[in-house]
Scaffold this active site. Structure first.
Site, PDB file in Angstrom:
ATOM      1  N   LYS A 206       0.841  -1.202   0.000  1.00  0.00           N
ATOM      2  CA  LYS A 206       0.000   0.000   0.000  1.00  0.00           C
ATOM      3  C   LYS A 206       0.878   1.255   0.000  1.00  0.00           C
ATOM      4  O   LYS A 206       0.691   2.155  -0.784  1.00  0.00           O
ATOM      5  CB  LYS A 206      -0.916  -0.039   1.226  1.00  0.00           C
ATOM      6  CG  LYS A 206      -1.869   1.130   1.312  1.00  0.00           C
ATOM      7  CD  LYS A 206      -2.829   0.955   2.476  1.00  0.00           C
ATOM      8  CE  LYS A 206      -3.612   2.245   2.704  1.00  0.00           C
ATOM      9  NZ  LYS A 206      -4.543   2.157   3.822  1.00  0.00           N
ATOM     10  N   GLU A 212      10.463  -4.596   4.657  1.00  0.00           N
ATOM     11  CA  GLU A 212      10.560  -6.019   4.298  1.00  0.00           C
ATOM     12  C   GLU A 212      10.277  -6.196   2.801  1.00  0.00           C
ATOM     13  O   GLU A 212      10.997  -6.909   2.093  1.00  0.00           O
ATOM     14  CB  GLU A 212       9.545  -6.853   5.097  1.00  0.00           C
ATOM     15  CG  GLU A 212       9.815  -6.933   6.589  1.00  0.00           C
ATOM     16  CD  GLU A 212       9.171  -5.805   7.381  1.00  0.00           C
ATOM     17  OE1 GLU A 212       8.789  -4.757   6.783  1.00  0.00           O
ATOM     18  OE2 GLU A 212       9.048  -5.949   8.616  1.00  0.00           O
ATOM     19  N   GLY A 267      -4.981  -1.892   4.891  1.00  0.00           N
ATOM     20  CA  GLY A 267      -4.159  -3.009   4.435  1.00  0.00           C
ATOM     21  C   GLY A 267      -4.816  -4.361   4.677  1.00  0.00           C
ATOM     22  O   GLY A 267      -4.879  -5.219   3.794  1.00  0.00           O
ATOM     23  N   ARG A 268      -5.358  -4.551   5.879  1.00  0.00           N
ATOM     24  CA  ARG A 268      -5.926  -5.867   6.216  1.00  0.00           C
ATOM     25  C   ARG A 268      -7.311  -6.070   5.610  1.00  0.00           C
ATOM     26  O   ARG A 268      -7.922  -7.115   5.806  1.00  0.00           O
ATOM     27  CB  ARG A 268      -5.948  -6.041   7.732  1.00  0.00           C
ATOM     28  CG  ARG A 268      -6.632  -4.916   8.492  1.00  0.00           C
ATOM     29  CD  ARG A 268      -6.326  -4.989   9.978  1.00  0.00           C
ATOM     30  NE  ARG A 268      -6.825  -3.836  10.729  1.00  0.00           N
ATOM     31  CZ  ARG A 268      -6.164  -2.711  10.888  1.00  0.00           C
ATOM     32  NH1 ARG A 268      -4.988  -2.549  10.324  1.00  0.00           N
ATOM     33  NH2 ARG A 268      -6.669  -1.718  11.606  1.00  0.00           N
ATOM     34  N   GLU A 353      -5.107  -6.820  14.574  1.00  0.00           N
ATOM     35  CA  GLU A 353      -4.591  -5.487  14.216  1.00  0.00           C
ATOM     36  C   GLU A 353      -5.721  -4.459  14.288  1.00  0.00           C
ATOM     37  O   GLU A 353      -5.495  -3.291  14.551  1.00  0.00           O
ATOM     38  CB  GLU A 353      -3.968  -5.517  12.808  1.00  0.00           C
ATOM     39  CG  GLU A 353      -3.036  -4.337  12.542  1.00  0.00           C
ATOM     40  CD  GLU A 353      -2.185  -4.496  11.294  1.00  0.00           C
ATOM     41  OE1 GLU A 353      -0.975  -4.763  11.409  1.00  0.00           O
ATOM     42  OE2 GLU A 353      -2.725  -4.348  10.185  1.00  0.00           O
ATOM     43  N   HIS A 384      -5.730 -33.419  17.608  1.00  0.00           N
ATOM     44  CA  HIS A 384      -4.644 -34.269  18.100  1.00  0.00           C
ATOM     45  C   HIS A 384      -3.510 -33.449  18.685  1.00  0.00           C
ATOM     46  O   HIS A 384      -2.389 -33.928  18.819  1.00  0.00           O
ATOM     47  CB  HIS A 384      -4.154 -35.177  16.972  1.00  0.00           C
ATOM     48  CG  HIS A 384      -5.207 -36.157  16.567  1.00  0.00           C
ATOM     49  ND1 HIS A 384      -5.367 -37.380  17.186  1.00  0.00           N
ATOM     50  CD2 HIS A 384      -6.211 -36.058  15.660  1.00  0.00           C
ATOM     51  CE1 HIS A 384      -6.405 -38.011  16.653  1.00  0.00           C
ATOM     52  NE2 HIS A 384      -6.929 -37.225  15.728  1.00  0.00           N
ATOM     53  N   LYS A 507       9.044  -0.946  14.194  1.00  0.00           N
ATOM     54  CA  LYS A 507       9.657  -0.614  12.895  1.00  0.00           C
ATOM     55  C   LYS A 507      10.742   0.427  13.075  1.00  0.00           C
ATOM     56  O   LYS A 507      11.843   0.318  12.531  1.00  0.00           O
ATOM     57  CB  LYS A 507       8.602  -0.025  11.946  1.00  0.00           C
ATOM     58  CG  LYS A 507       7.545  -0.966  11.445  1.00  0.00           C
ATOM     59  CD  LYS A 507       6.679  -0.225  10.417  1.00  0.00           C
ATOM     60  CE  LYS A 507       5.408  -0.984  10.097  1.00  0.00           C
ATOM     61  NZ  LYS A 507       4.480  -0.223   9.263  1.00  0.00           N
TER      62      LYS A 507
HETATM   63  O1  F6P Z   1       2.279  -4.140   9.851  1.00  0.00           O
HETATM   64  C1  F6P Z   1       1.611  -2.970   9.624  1.00  0.00           C
HETATM   65  C2  F6P Z   1       1.131  -2.810   8.229  1.00  0.00           C
HETATM   66  O2  F6P Z   1       0.958  -1.458   8.009  1.00  0.00           O
HETATM   67  C3  F6P Z   1      -0.164  -3.554   7.934  1.00  0.00           C
HETATM   68  O3  F6P Z   1      -1.267  -2.909   8.384  1.00  0.00           O
HETATM   69  C4  F6P Z   1      -0.084  -3.675   6.458  1.00  0.00           C
HETATM   70  O4  F6P Z   1      -1.008  -4.609   5.985  1.00  0.00           O
HETATM   71  C5  F6P Z   1       1.348  -4.075   6.296  1.00  0.00           C
HETATM   72  O5  F6P Z   1       2.044  -3.318   7.260  1.00  0.00           O
HETATM   73  C6  F6P Z   1       1.929  -3.868   4.932  1.00  0.00           C
HETATM   74  O6  F6P Z   1       1.941  -2.532   4.542  1.00  0.00           O
HETATM   75  P1  F6P Z   1       2.156  -2.118   3.054  1.00  0.00           P
HETATM   76  O7  F6P Z   1       1.050  -2.705   2.238  1.00  0.00           O
HETATM   77  O8  F6P Z   1       2.133  -0.621   3.033  1.00  0.00           O
HETATM   78  O9  F6P Z   1       3.488  -2.649   2.591  1.00  0.00           O
END
Ligand code: F6P
Length: 544
Positions: A206, A212, A267-268, A353, A384, A507
């Site tokens: 987003k 990452e 995002g979620r 979240e 199990h 972060k």
């Molecule tokens: O971990 C926090 C967060 O902002 C989530 O809400 C989001 O889904 C994820 O990081 C990834 O963010 P982005 O889509 O901006 O890379």
């Protein structure tokens, strides 16, 4: 409006809980022959049985009154209208617009957003068709055989979960991988048997600043260019999904290869936006649109169904009952479908979240519990492993049991195992609710000393969700059901379910700590003694 725990409706529920005491599910079923069919609701393809909950009609009535007093319906309507109910980020919350029909009108900042949604869906469809048909060629003129989505959190979990869930509906000639972890092992494993000339990367973020994702995407680009040796290859092997065109261009992806979404999609809540591009390639546009129609069906149900039949409202309120009036710490989601193996991980972000918050909308500390820990894995495997604790442990764990009447057609003769799978689901719901009283155990001739060990108290609440088959359309309904359940709970708890400030601190600190791990002359003086000790030990182990 008075605070939640000062409302008379809250006091009424507290009193009711005390009066109900330890009324057992066995008694509630004995009193009412119809309970198992009465406390059910059919929504679209989903049949929900909530009869095995520790509630009476009075409990349900009082919970409904709490929802009304908390203004859940007004907030719901404000969300659907596009009002900026994510007030800490000053944003509308409009994932429902992502699945609105073409002729709908939803206004944000004076603009109808629905045509934009469909324009992107149409571009995604055209692109997905080209990849699937082989019309989209890689840099060397070969067709694409592997699609790798690089993203994390909401830019990974949704497509990864849905791809797994709907495998039987995907194009099996294509390979799909989902890389999220900044641990290089994740990308390494995805690239090991991939052919650069036939691999398409979808960089999904987003913000397009998530470390990452950018780190993995940069490494993927290096891998590609090492093999193909020309920067021009990037345009044929990288596309982006983002709200941030400037960062996409900065990364080196042509923005004509970018699929857009908007800041009013959390995002979620985003996998039915362009974030689902990998899924659309897997399913084909028609399958993806069937899934969107499923989402929309549940949206309409949530928006219009009377409260007493409103499935997301009911599930949300039952969760409130356990979290706030039974002190339940966790909620288990237990799908009886191997294809839903990533379903609970997806719901963890959606729920935790969203509702892992401890200040109310005014910024005051809440004086009530908010979101539970959500956990679980496919049911039979759990049986199990950890079901022992759900049956006989000391903590109350409400659970959702999710199953399907038909195995996916592709299973062929293996579909014959489905009856056994579902027998397990029904048996668990029954055992959890009704248990096995000590008298019954003793009557079976068990030695007296062993009776307590073999007794099942029962009274463990479950919702059973049953659908005909796990299809794209049904999955859409199921996800929207949980999205709106989470909404209901956030509204009752008076929290902002749509921000996620709690992920920021880690972060920032990681960015600060990284130089201390790598620099030749690290300054550890700003670190606390534990972190400094760990960093020092890490450096020593790495010979630095
Ligand atoms: O971990 C926090 C967060 O902002 C989530 O809400 C989001 O889904 C994820 O990081 C990834 O963010 P982005 O889509 O901006 O890379």
């Amino acid at each position: 409006m008075p605070r939640l725990n000062h409302l008379p409706e809250w006091a009424a529920l507290t009193k009711h809980r005390a009066e109900l005491g330890e009324v057992h599910l066995r008694d509630l079923f004995a009193e009412d022959d119809e309970r198992g069919t009465r406390l059910t609701v059919q929504v679209g393809d989903l049949y929900l049985d909530y009869s095995k909950h520790l509630v009476t009609d009075e409990t349900l009535r009082l919970l409904q009154e709490l929802a009304a007093a908390r203004g859940v319906f007004e907030l719901r309507d404000a969300m659907f209208r596009g009002e900026k109910i994510n007030f800490t980020e000053h944003r509308a919350v409009l994932h429902t617009a992502l699945r609105a029909p073409r002729d709908a009108e939803i206004i944000v900042d004076g603009e109808n957003v629905v045509p934009k949604v469909h324009a992107v869906l149409d571009r995604m469809s055209a692109f997905a068709d080209r990849v699937r048909s082989g019309d989209w060629k890689g840099y060397t003129g070969e067709t694409i055989s592997t699609v790798i989505n690089i993203g994390i959190g909401g830019s990974d979990l949704g497509p990864a979960m849905a791809y797994e869930a709907l495998r039987a509906f995907t194009d099996r000639s294509l390979t799909f991988k989902f890389v999220s972890n900044v641990d290089g092992a994740d990308l390494h494993e995805a690239l090991r048997d991939a052919d650069p000339a036939r691999t398409l990367f979808i960089v999904s973020s987003k913000t397009f600043t998530t470390i990452e994702t950018i780190t993995n995407a940069t490494a993927a680009r290096r891998w590609l260019l090492d093999a193909l040796g020309d920067d021009a290859a990037v345009a044929k092997h990288f596309v982006a999904v983002s709200t941030n065109a400037a960062e996409v261009a900065k990364f080196g992806i042509d923005t004509t290869n970018m699929f857009e979404f908007w800041d009013w999609v959390g995002g979620r809540y985003s996998y039915d936006s362009a974030i689902g591009l990998s899924l659309m390639i897997a399913l084909g546009p028609e399958g993806f649109r069937a899934m969107l129609a499923g989402f929309h069906q549940m949206d309409e149900h949530f928006r219009t169904a009377p409260p007493e039949y409103n499935a997301p409202l009911l599930l949300g309120l039952l969760g409130i009952w356990y979290r706030n009036f039974h002190d339940a710490q966790t909620h288990a989601v237990l799908p009886y479908s191997h294809y839903l193996s990533k379903f609970t991980a997806y719901l963890q972000q959606l729920d935790m979240e969203s509702n892992g918050k401890s200040v109310d909308r005014e910024g005051n500390p809440v004086e009530w519990q908010t979101g539970p820990v959500v956990w679980g894995t496919p049911g039979t495997n759990g049986q199990h492993a950890y079901y022992q604790l759900i049956h006989q442990g000391t903590t109350l764990i409400p659970a959702d049991l999710i199953g399907f009447a038909r195995p996916v057609a592709e299973l062929g003769p293996l579909g014959g195992q489905h009856d056994l799978l579902m027998a397990n689901l029904f048996a668990q719901g029954q055992a959890l609710a009704f248990g096995k009283p000590s008298e019954q155990v003793a009557a079976e001739g068990v030695a007296e000393a062993e009776v307590p060990h073999r007794t099942f108290r029962g009274d463990r609440p479950t919702t059973t969700i049953l659908a005909n088959e796990l299809t794209p359309h049904v999955l859409g309904q199921l996800i929207a059901l949980y999205e709106h359940k989470v909404f209901v709970q956030g509204a009752v708890w008076d929290i902002d379910s749509f921000d996620q400030w709690g992920v920021e601190l880690g972060k920032v600190l990681a960015k600060r700590i990284e130089p201390a791990l790598t620099s030749d002359s690290p300054d550890l003086s700003a670190l606390d003694s534990s972190t400094a000790g760990l960093v020092g030990r890490y450096r020593a182990l790495r010979g630095r």
